[in-house]
Design an enzyme around this catalytic site. Structure first.
Site, PDB file in Angstrom:
ATOM      1  CG  ASN A  50      -0.404 -18.796  -4.426  1.00 12.06           C
ATOM      2  OD1 ASN A  50      -0.862 -17.264  -3.786  1.00 12.06           O
ATOM      3  ND2 ASN A  50       0.079 -18.777  -3.270  1.00 12.06           N
ATOM      4  CD  GLU A  93       0.364 -18.153   0.620  1.00 12.48           C
ATOM      5  OE1 GLU A  93       0.319 -18.714  -0.243  1.00 12.48           O
ATOM      6  OE2 GLU A  93       1.574 -17.874   1.148  1.00 12.48           O
ATOM      7  CG  HIS A 112      -0.766 -15.081  -1.885  1.00 12.77           C
ATOM      8  ND1 HIS A 112       0.471 -15.652  -1.977  1.00 12.77           N
ATOM      9  CD2 HIS A 112      -0.227 -13.617  -1.761  1.00 12.77           C
ATOM     10  CE1 HIS A 112       1.075 -14.982  -1.942  1.00 12.77           C
ATOM     11  NE2 HIS A 112       0.844 -13.422  -1.889  1.00 12.77           N
ATOM     12  CG  ASP A 119       0.434  -7.786   3.918  1.00 13.85           C
ATOM     13  OD1 ASP A 119       1.349  -7.038   3.383  1.00 13.85           O
ATOM     14  OD2 ASP A 119       0.346  -9.435   2.719  1.00 13.85           O
TER      15      ASP A 119
HETATM   16  C1  GLP Z   1       3.337 -10.337  -1.556  1.00 11.06           C
HETATM   17  C2  GLP Z   1       1.912  -9.732  -0.391  1.00 11.06           C
HETATM   18  C3  GLP Z   1       0.745  -9.426  -1.039  1.00 11.06           C
HETATM   19  C4  GLP Z   1       1.178  -8.790  -2.387  1.00 11.06           C
HETATM   20  C5  GLP Z   1       2.141 -10.623  -3.152  1.00 11.06           C
HETATM   21  C6  GLP Z   1       2.207  -9.511  -4.915  1.00 11.06           C
HETATM   22  O1  GLP Z   1       2.914 -11.601  -1.129  1.00 11.06           O
HETATM   23  N1  GLP Z   1       1.798 -10.245   1.160  1.00 11.06           N
HETATM   24  O2  GLP Z   1       0.563  -8.035  -1.006  1.00 11.06           O
HETATM   25  O3  GLP Z   1       0.057  -8.870  -3.153  1.00 11.06           O
HETATM   26  O4  GLP Z   1       3.110 -10.572  -2.787  1.00 11.06           O
HETATM   27  O5  GLP Z   1       3.354  -9.281  -5.039  1.00 11.06           O
HETATM   28  P1  GLP Z   1       3.491  -8.282  -6.149  1.00 11.06           P
HETATM   29  O6  GLP Z   1       2.711  -7.304  -6.477  1.00 11.06           O
HETATM   30  O7  GLP Z   1       5.638  -8.062  -6.234  1.00 11.06           O
HETATM   31  O8  GLP Z   1       4.134  -9.549  -6.881  1.00 11.06           O
END
Ligand code: GLP
Length: 244
Positions: free
Chosen positions: A128, A135, A130, A62
């Protein structure tokens, strides 16, 4: 799903590295990569190792809409800093956050995925549930698309920005359908904040309200969790301890 339990994020880096190494040894040529704080310890292990990606392809999950590669909050910038500068791939794809035509950009990106089937897709997990930026409520059939981020994701990601107002409101993300095309999936989650999402993903109902739950329907998923993230899993779940 195969669940591997680690002591902490540093050990998760080693366990994740072992999965990358096994994929490379098995002839993997295309790696799906993720951003966020979770994959950093895996990227550190890869960077410190002698693995060579110079004839491989990477495809990131992404990118924020509106941020270009030179913006230090862009995911392209994150990848350069944490992996690509040290371990360049022959080709690295990240959605173009500055694309003028969103429809064309998501089609272009899905074509890239179809032309370069992903051998191993790395995923983090949102609190949540995702994955990528899919989402809750995202149809499981969705390919790469433009996403309006939820407030909970904006809040969770605000820590990386000077001000919450600076967090982009939209992103391009591989869809659930794009992710499910990967041959192998490695999802990593650390910390108590992820525990409910981990339990719902592994043991809950498969529902679009919990995007990661779709992974129950994929044949080759490995999950790396620390103690805290595993905290709400029931005793019925089989786990392997990774001791390094
Ligand atoms: C963002 C990214 C996800 C990631 C998520 C969790 O939303 N788009 O790909 O998995 O954050 O982030 P973290 O690893 O910092 O908890």
């Amino acid at each position: 799903m195969k669940i591997i339990k680690v002591k902490d994020q540093a050990m998760g880096g080693q366990a994740g590295f072992a999965q990358f190494k096994a994929a490379l040894d098995a002839g993997a040529t295309t790696f799906g990569l993720a951003t966020g704080s979770t994959p950093i310890s895996i990227y550190e292990q890869l960077t410190a190792s002698d693995v060579d990606f110079s004839d491989k392809t990477s495809i990131n999950l992404d990118e924020y809409v509106g941020l270009g590669p030179d913006d230090d909050q862009s995911y392209r910038h994150f990848m350069q800093e944490h992996l690509f500068d040290a371990k360049p791939f022959a080709k690295s794809y990240v959605p173009n956050g500055l694309a003028e035509d969103a429809d064309a950009e998501v089609k272009r990106y899905e074509n890239i995925i179809d032309e370069n089937p992903i051998d191993l897709q790395l995923l983090g997990l949102g609190i949540n549930g995702h994955i990528g930026f899919n989402e809750p409520g995202t149809p499981f059939t969705e390919p790469t698309h433009k996403v309006a981020l939820t407030q909970s994701t904006i809040d969770a990601n605000a820590r990386f920005f000077a001000d919450e107002k600076d967090v982009p409101r939209y992103a391009y993300s591989m869809g659930i359908a794009s992710i499910m095309k990967s041959k192998n999936i490695l999802l990593v989650a650390y910390g108590e904040a992820k525990a409910a999402a981990v339990a719902a993903m592994v043991e809950g109902q498969v529902t679009e309200e919990m995007p990661a739950s779709i992974l129950q329907k994929h044949d080759n998923v490995t999950v790396i969790v620390d103690e805290a993230a595993a905290g709400q899993l029931s005793g019925n779940v089989e786990m392997t301890d990774f001791a390094g």
